[in-house]
Design an enzyme around this catalytic site. Structure first.
Site, PDB file in Angstrom:
ATOM      1  N   LEU A 144      46.680  24.592  11.535  1.00 20.73           N
ATOM      2  CA  LEU A 144      46.407  25.708  10.634  1.00 20.73           C
ATOM      3  C   LEU A 144      47.560  26.705  10.698  1.00 20.73           C
ATOM      4  O   LEU A 144      48.154  26.924  11.753  1.00 20.73           O
ATOM      5  CB  LEU A 144      45.107  26.421  11.014  1.00 20.73           C
ATOM      6  CG  LEU A 144      43.801  25.622  10.926  1.00 20.73           C
ATOM      7  CD1 LEU A 144      42.636  26.482  11.393  1.00 20.73           C
ATOM      8  CD2 LEU A 144      43.561  25.107   9.518  1.00 20.73           C
ATOM      9  N   ASP A 145      47.841  27.352   9.558  1.00 17.95           N
ATOM     10  CA  ASP A 145      48.828  28.428   9.540  1.00 17.95           C
ATOM     11  C   ASP A 145      48.375  29.562  10.460  1.00 17.95           C
ATOM     12  O   ASP A 145      47.182  29.719  10.735  1.00 17.95           O
ATOM     13  CB  ASP A 145      48.998  28.976   8.115  1.00 17.95           C
ATOM     14  CG  ASP A 145      49.631  27.967   7.168  1.00 17.95           C
ATOM     15  OD1 ASP A 145      50.286  27.030   7.662  1.00 17.95           O
ATOM     16  OD2 ASP A 145      49.461  28.130   5.949  1.00 17.95           O
ATOM     17  N   ARG A 146      49.314  30.388  10.864  1.00 16.18           N
ATOM     18  CA  ARG A 146      49.026  31.472  11.805  1.00 16.18           C
ATOM     19  C   ARG A 146      47.876  32.372  11.331  1.00 16.18           C
ATOM     20  O   ARG A 146      46.998  32.736  12.111  1.00 16.18           O
ATOM     21  CB  ARG A 146      50.295  32.310  12.013  1.00 16.18           C
ATOM     22  CG  ARG A 146      50.084  33.538  12.898  1.00 16.18           C
ATOM     23  CD  ARG A 146      51.381  34.293  13.118  1.00 16.18           C
ATOM     24  NE  ARG A 146      51.157  35.552  13.805  1.00 16.18           N
ATOM     25  CZ  ARG A 146      51.005  35.673  15.125  1.00 16.18           C
ATOM     26  NH1 ARG A 146      51.083  34.597  15.887  1.00 16.18           N
ATOM     27  NH2 ARG A 146      50.794  36.848  15.678  1.00 16.18           N
TER      28      ARG A 146
END
Length: 309
Positions: A144-146
């Site tokens: 997942l993106d930050r």
């Protein structure tokens, strides 16, 4: 195929056990059927692994008999470069000998980067593995993106990562997301099939472009609403591919960037990150083939956007 999994307290090497079902089959052929990769066999041969048949060490040319017990001991893994052992909090949704499913908060990187070298999920998992005495590095299955929250899966061993990779390429790992986007999405249900590639002027930003990689996202509307007189839509999304920033790029391409996603045209007036959450993860267990299904409720910041409309 009869297969069992064990973690030997004396020998810390990850071990899988199989029972042969064909007379005269070479061990190499059986291992291929059991989805042991050529890369893993090379590591076993040169990096401290072991193949045994009925507790006797054998090479891959050994002919098997029905009922033979085959043990595959994988070499000990070393922590990947760039990972730091840290002992931060992890929200564990599910864990067994093979996989770890976590609920990731927003504002935390999945893996360390130059901008955020510490406090990542991967670093914390390194610390968790160290506490367990698990001789493994971190293998991220679904990243997942930050600033995206929700479910992600970690494999506890390189072989498990190999199996989950095969499952992903076969469409056997399913992820569903919920997001809040700017504007009212007109169609209740639609598929976005548009290739994604890196933008020429950025090392981070992606865009829809003809020479990009195939990308497919299904979108369905849950609710259209207004927040401070601005139209927004609460949507569900299903990924059929896993390109970097796929949902963010596809929704911006559709003219509906995610609320809070400043990189792709959203605004952070009402939320300080892109309003995106992985709510569902379904997969077959890489060893037992049991169907696993996990869910995660929306984070409070997204809930407030919806309920205060």
């Amino acid at each position: 195929m009869n297969r069992s999994l064990q973690m030997n307290n004396i020998d810390a090497r990850y071990t899988l056990s199989f029972t042969a079902e064909k007379d005269g089959q070479l061990l190499r052929e059986a291992l291929s059927e059991w989805r042991i990769s050529k890369r893993a066999l090379t590591a076993i041969k040169f990096e401290g692994g072991l193949l045994t048949v009925n507790s006797v060490e054998r090479n891959v040319r050994h002919p098997l008999q029905i009922g033979d017990r085959v043990e595959v001991k994988f070499p000990l893994e070393e922590k990947s470069e760039g990972l730091v052992v840290e002992y931060g909090e992890l929200t564990i949704v599910y864990e067994d000998e093979a996989i770890l499913v976590l609920d990731k908060p927003a504002h935390q990187s999945t893996i360390p980067s130059r901008e955020h070298p510490t406090k990542s999920i991967a670093n914390n998992v390194c610390g968790y593995f160290a506490q367990q005495g698990l001789a493994s590095t971190v293998h991220i299955v679904t990243r997942l993106d930050r600033d995206t929250s929700g479910l992600l899966c970690v494999a506890k061993h390189a072989h498990i990562h190999h199996l989950t990779g095969l499952a992903q390429r076969g469409g056997e790992v399913s992820r569903e997301y919920e997001a809040i986007v700017h504007g009212h999405v007109i169609e209740d249900c639609q598929s976005i099939v548009a290739p994604i590639g890196r933008k020429d002027t950025s090392i981070i930003e992606r865009e829809v472009r003809e020479d990009g990689q195939f990308a497919h996202t299904d979108v369905s509307v849950k609710r259209r609403f207004y927040r401070q007189e601005e139209p927004m839509t609460h949507i569900c999304l299903k990924l059929h591919t896993g390109r970097t920033h796929q949902i963010r790029v596809h929704m911006a391409h559709l003219g509906h960037p995610l609320v809070g996603d400043e990189l792709y045209g959203g605004t952070r007036k009402l939320i300080d990150r892109q309003a995106l959450h992985c709510v569902s993860l379904s997969m077959k267990h890489p060893l037992t083939s049991e169907v696993l299904h996990f869910t995660s409720p929306l984070n409070e910041d997204m809930q407030q956007l919806i309920t205060n409309s």
